[in-house]
Design a protein around this motif. Structure first.
Motif, PDB file in Angstrom:
ATOM      1  N   CYS A  20       1.314  -1.187  -0.330  1.00  0.00           N
ATOM      2  CA  CYS A  20       0.201  -0.463  -0.292  1.00  0.00           C
ATOM      3  C   CYS A  20       0.958   1.423  -0.201  1.00  0.00           C
ATOM      4  CB  CYS A  20      -0.933  -0.057   1.150  1.00  0.00           C
ATOM      5  SG  CYS A  20      -1.890  -1.213   1.044  1.00  0.00           S
ATOM      6  N   SER A  21       0.766   2.302  -0.137  1.00  0.00           N
ATOM      7  CA  SER A  21       1.350   3.611  -0.507  1.00  0.00           C
ATOM      8  C   SER A  21       0.248   4.909  -0.530  1.00  0.00           C
ATOM      9  CB  SER A  21       1.623   3.907  -2.142  1.00  0.00           C
ATOM     10  OG  SER A  21       2.058   2.987  -2.753  1.00  0.00           O
ATOM     11  N   GLU A  22       0.632   5.847  -0.542  1.00  0.00           N
ATOM     12  CA  GLU A  22      -0.083   7.116  -0.411  1.00  0.00           C
ATOM     13  C   GLU A  22      -1.154   7.264  -1.095  1.00  0.00           C
ATOM     14  OE1 GLU A  22       1.715  10.258   1.612  1.00  0.00           O
ATOM     15  OE2 GLU A  22       0.113  11.261   1.731  1.00  0.00           O
ATOM     16  N   ALA A  23      -2.163   8.020  -0.895  1.00  0.00           N
ATOM     17  CA  ALA A  23      -3.087   8.702  -2.560  1.00  0.00           C
ATOM     18  C   ALA A  23      -2.938  10.240  -1.951  1.00  0.00           C
ATOM     19  CB  ALA A  23      -4.461   8.372  -1.136  1.00  0.00           C
ATOM     20  N   LYS A  24      -3.417  10.204  -3.195  1.00  0.00           N
ATOM     21  CA  LYS A  24      -2.979  11.600  -4.083  1.00  0.00           C
ATOM     22  C   LYS A  24      -4.570  11.736  -4.973  1.00  0.00           C
ATOM     23  CE  LYS A  24       1.286  14.143  -3.164  1.00  0.00           C
ATOM     24  NZ  LYS A  24       2.055  14.081  -4.393  1.00  0.00           N
ATOM     25  N   PRO A  25      -5.567  12.330  -5.452  1.00  0.00           N
ATOM     26  CA  PRO A  25      -6.078  12.642  -6.520  1.00  0.00           C
ATOM     27  C   PRO A  25      -5.719  12.641  -7.894  1.00  0.00           C
ATOM     28  CG  PRO A  25      -6.683  14.857  -5.899  1.00  0.00           C
ATOM     29  CD  PRO A  25      -5.287  14.194  -4.435  1.00  0.00           C
ATOM     30  N   GLY A  26      -4.574  12.589  -7.930  1.00  0.00           N
ATOM     31  CA  GLY A  26      -3.542  13.127  -9.207  1.00  0.00           C
ATOM     32  C   GLY A  26      -4.692  13.649 -10.357  1.00  0.00           C
ATOM     33  N   VAL A  58      -9.246  19.588  -5.764  1.00  0.00           N
ATOM     34  CA  VAL A  58     -10.778  19.046  -4.572  1.00  0.00           C
ATOM     35  C   VAL A  58     -11.338  19.441  -4.642  1.00  0.00           C
ATOM     36  CG1 VAL A  58     -10.713  17.522  -2.423  1.00  0.00           C
ATOM     37  CG2 VAL A  58      -8.584  16.922  -3.509  1.00  0.00           C
ATOM     38  N   ALA A  59     -12.540  19.378  -4.931  1.00  0.00           N
ATOM     39  CA  ALA A  59     -13.510  20.726  -4.634  1.00  0.00           C
ATOM     40  C   ALA A  59     -13.953  20.069  -2.729  1.00  0.00           C
ATOM     41  CB  ALA A  59     -14.805  20.470  -5.591  1.00  0.00           C
ATOM     42  N   CYS A  60     -14.417  19.212  -2.298  1.00  0.00           N
ATOM     43  CA  CYS A  60     -14.313  18.975  -0.796  1.00  0.00           C
ATOM     44  C   CYS A  60     -13.557  18.307  -0.586  1.00  0.00           C
ATOM     45  CB  CYS A  60     -16.286  19.095  -0.560  1.00  0.00           C
ATOM     46  SG  CYS A  60     -15.811  17.443  -1.410  1.00  0.00           S
ATOM     47  N   SER A  61     -13.771  18.660   0.809  1.00  0.00           N
ATOM     48  CA  SER A  61     -13.146  17.239   2.087  1.00  0.00           C
ATOM     49  C   SER A  61     -13.017  17.092   3.039  1.00  0.00           C
ATOM     50  CB  SER A  61     -11.179  17.846   1.883  1.00  0.00           C
ATOM     51  OG  SER A  61     -10.997  17.121   2.959  1.00  0.00           O
ATOM     52  N   LEU A  62     -13.286  15.612   3.515  1.00  0.00           N
ATOM     53  CA  LEU A  62     -14.234  15.292   4.848  1.00  0.00           C
ATOM     54  C   LEU A  62     -13.586  14.558   5.742  1.00  0.00           C
ATOM     55  CD1 LEU A  62     -18.022  14.826   3.198  1.00  0.00           C
ATOM     56  CD2 LEU A  62     -17.286  16.963   4.521  1.00  0.00           C
ATOM     57  N   LEU A 323     -14.093  16.775  -7.711  1.00  0.00           N
ATOM     58  CA  LEU A 323     -13.822  15.708  -6.762  1.00  0.00           C
ATOM     59  C   LEU A 323     -13.171  15.461  -5.365  1.00  0.00           C
ATOM     60  CD1 LEU A 323     -12.026  13.073  -7.108  1.00  0.00           C
ATOM     61  CD2 LEU A 323     -10.394  14.630  -7.274  1.00  0.00           C
ATOM     62  N   CYS A 324     -14.291  15.245  -4.571  1.00  0.00           N
ATOM     63  CA  CYS A 324     -13.606  15.094  -2.764  1.00  0.00           C
ATOM     64  C   CYS A 324     -13.229  14.130  -2.366  1.00  0.00           C
ATOM     65  CB  CYS A 324     -15.265  14.820  -2.966  1.00  0.00           C
ATOM     66  SG  CYS A 324     -16.557  16.332  -3.078  1.00  0.00           S
ATOM     67  N   ARG A 325     -12.394  14.177  -1.250  1.00  0.00           N
ATOM     68  CA  ARG A 325     -11.574  13.203  -0.793  1.00  0.00           C
ATOM     69  C   ARG A 325     -12.487  13.422   0.878  1.00  0.00           C
ATOM     70  NH1 ARG A 325      -7.803  13.410   2.635  1.00  0.00           N
ATOM     71  NH2 ARG A 325      -5.744  12.217   2.731  1.00  0.00           N
ATOM     72  N   ILE A 326     -12.021  12.071   1.063  1.00  0.00           N
ATOM     73  CA  ILE A 326     -12.862  11.540   2.654  1.00  0.00           C
ATOM     74  C   ILE A 326     -11.436  10.944   3.225  1.00  0.00           C
ATOM     75  CG2 ILE A 326     -13.600  10.489   4.127  1.00  0.00           C
ATOM     76  CD1 ILE A 326     -16.474  11.400   1.823  1.00  0.00           C
ATOM     77  N   ALA A 327     -10.466  11.781   4.196  1.00  0.00           N
ATOM     78  CA  ALA A 327      -9.968  10.436   4.917  1.00  0.00           C
ATOM     79  C   ALA A 327     -10.808  10.007   5.811  1.00  0.00           C
ATOM     80  CB  ALA A 327      -9.486  11.936   5.916  1.00  0.00           C
ATOM     81  N   LEU A 328     -10.302   8.690   5.482  1.00  0.00           N
ATOM     82  CA  LEU A 328     -10.391   7.377   6.421  1.00  0.00           C
ATOM     83  C   LEU A 328      -9.745   6.873   7.007  1.00  0.00           C
ATOM     84  CD1 LEU A 328     -11.647   5.299   3.113  1.00  0.00           C
ATOM     85  CD2 LEU A 328     -12.911   6.427   4.602  1.00  0.00           C
TER      86      LEU A 328
END
Length: 409
Positions: A20-26, A58-62, A323-328
Motif C-alpha cells: 500500500c502507498s499514500e493517496a493523492k487525487p492525481g 479537490v472541491a470538497c474535503s471530509l 472531485l471530493c476527498r474523504i480521510a479514512l
C-alpha cells in the motif's frame, strides 16, 4: 466446514499480501469525450483517451473522524429494520446487496461439512424471510458463492469450488429475480482451461453494464494485478475479453475499472455501447495504490491506501465534474465493502484494524453519516431507496452472529 468458515471463506481467498502507498487525487477529468491528453493502448480492448481538462483540484474535503454525523440525525432516513440472518433451515445468510423495496440480495450456505463445501443458494431476503431463487443447484462438486450483484431484476454472481488462497476457478451466472432458472455465462475451465489461476486483485465480482455482464479474472501465470476484463451478453451467447484492468463496476451503459500502468493506476470509464475508453483520473505509484472502486450513474469512487496505515476515498461526480476527498482512519484494504447507487455511497472497512465505522455519503448535500460500527464485519450496501449495514451484538464478536439493519428514504 463450519458456518463461520463458510461465511469468511470468500474473504480469506482475498487476503494475499499487497503493498500500500499514500493517496493523492492525481489527474481528474470531466466526462466529455475528446481527443486531448495521452493515449494508452489497452490490451485487449480499445485505446483509453484522457478526457481533456486541467488537473482538477479537490472541491470538497471530509474526514470520517470529524465530519460524520450519527445516522439518527438524518431526517431522510427511516427507522432501521432488523433483517433475519439465518434461513428457515438454520443456514447462515450472507448479504450481498440491496434490492428495491428494502429487500436484500443474500446467499445461504447449506450443506457444509468439515472441509467440504456444500451447495449455497442465492436469493432474496425480505421481512417475511429468505426466498431462494428458483434454479437447479450446480451438480457434482461443492462450491461457494463469493460475490453477487443485482441491477433491476437481473442478478449475476460467481461460484467457485476452490478453498485455496492461491487458486481461484470461477463460474459466472445470471438470473431474473422474478423468474425461475439461471444461465451459465462463462466458466474459467472453458476460457482458460484447467490451469491454476491466481485470484484477481480486488476479487472476481460480476457487474451489469448495458446489456452485458462484466468481470475481471487473472490469466494463467499472470500477476494478480494484471487482470483482464471479460464480457458476456445477457441476450446472446457472446463472450469476449474487452480490456485490461481490475475491479469493474457497472453504471448504466458505462463501465468503470482500474487499470495498472507502469507508474501507477488509471481510473477508466468505458462506453459499453461504443467500446471507447476515457481516463477519469490517475494515481502515481509513488503516491498510493487503488484498492477499491464502486460506481453509479452519478459518481465513481475509489480508495487509495498508503503505507502509514490509513487511506483516502475519492469521489468523482461525472456531471458536476467535481472531485471530493474523504480521510479514512483505516488502511483501506482490497477486501473492504463499498457500494454506490445514484448520489449515494456506502462502505465499511471489512475485517481489518482501524475505524470499523459503517458510513453513508450523500453527494447532493455532501452529508456524511455514521450508520454504525461492527469490528470484524464492517460493511455498507446501498441500493434503490435503501441502505444496509451490519451490527454485532455486544456479546458476540463473530460475523455469523451479525444482524443487518435496513433503512429506507
Amino acid at each position: 466446514m463450519t458456518k463461520l468458515g463458510a461465511l469468511l471463506c470468500s474473504a480469506l481467498l482475498l487476503l494475499l499480501a499487497t503493498a500500500c502507498s499514500e493517496a493523492k487525487p492525481g489527474r481528474s477529468h470531466d466526462a466529455t469525450p475528446g481527443t486531448g491528453g495521452p493515449t494508452e493502448t489497452a490490451s485487449p480492448g480499445s485505446s483509453a483517451r484522457a478526457e481533456p481538462s486541467e488537473d482538477q483540484a479537490v472541491a470538497c474535503s471530509l474526514d470520517t473522524a470529524t465530519d460524520a454525523r450519527p445516522a439518527a440525525e438524518n431526517d431522510d432516513l427511516g427507522p432501521p429494520v432488523v433483517a433475519r440472518t439465518s434461513a428457515d433451515d438454520g443456514s447462515a445468510l450472507v448479504v450481498r446487496g440491496v434490492l428495491s423495496a428494502g429487500r436484500l440480495l443474500a446467499s445461504a450456505s447449506t450443506g457444509d461439512s468439515g472441509d467440504q463445501l456444500g451447495t449455497p443458494r442465492l436469493g432474496v431476503l425480505s421481512p417475511s424471510g429468505f426466498a431462494a431463487l428458483r434454479y437447479d443447484p450446480s451438480p457434482s462438486r461443492g462450491h461457494q458463492i463469493t460475490a453477487a450483484e443485482a441491477q433491476g431484476s437481473t442478478t449475476t454472481w460467481v461460484e467457485t469450488t476452490s478453498m485455496d488462497l492461491f487458486n481461484f476457478d470461477w463460474k459466472i451466472y445470471a438470473a431474473d429475480l422474478e423468474r425461475p432458472g439461471r444461465r451459465l455465462l462463462a466458466d474459467s475451465d472453458t476460457v482458460y482451461g484447467t490451469r491454476p489461476l491466481s485470484p484477481v486483485y480486488g476479487q472476481t465480482i460480476p457487474t451489469v453494464a448495458g446489456d452485458s455482464v462484466y468481470w475481471a479474472a487473472t490469466p494463467p501465470g499472470a500477476d494478480r494485478s494484471d487482470g483482464v476484463i471479460w464480457r458476456a451478453g445477457l441476450d446472446d451467447a457472446s463472450i469476449e475479453a474487452v480490456s485490461r484492468g481490475v475491479m469493474p463496476s457497472g453504471a448504466g451503459r458505462s463501465l468503470y475499472f482500474v487499470r495498472r500502468t507502469g507508474d501507477g493506476a488509471q481510473i477508466v470509464r468505458r462506453d459499453t455501447a461504443k467500446g471507447a475508453e476515457w481516463v477519469v483520473s490517475t494515481v502515481d505509484s509513488a503516491d498510493g495504490e487503488v484498492t477499491r472502486l464502486a460506481a453509479s450513474t452519478r459518481l465513481v469512487a475509489w480508495v487509495v491506501a498508503r503505507p502509514q496505515g490509513d487511506a483516502a476515498l475519492y469521489i468523482h461526480q461525472r456531471q458536476a465534474g467535481e472531485l471530493c476527498r474523504i480521510a479514512l482512519h483505516q488502511r483501506g484494504p482490497e477486501t473492504m465493502v463499498m457500494s454506490a447507487a445514484g448520489h449515494f455511497l456506502a462502505w465499511g472497512n471489512g475485517s481489518v484494524d482501524g475505524d470499523a465505522g459503517e458510513y453513508l455519503l450523500d453527494m447532493r448535500s455532501r452529508g456524511l453519516w455514521r450508520l454504525g460500527e461492527a469490528s470484524g464485519y464492517s460493511v455498507g450496501y446501498v441500493g434503490p431507496g435503501a441502505v444496509a449495514w451490519a451490527r454485532l451484538p455486544e456479546d458476540a464478536a463473530q460475523p455469523q452472529a451479525a444482524q443487518f439493519l435496513v433503512a429506507s428514504w
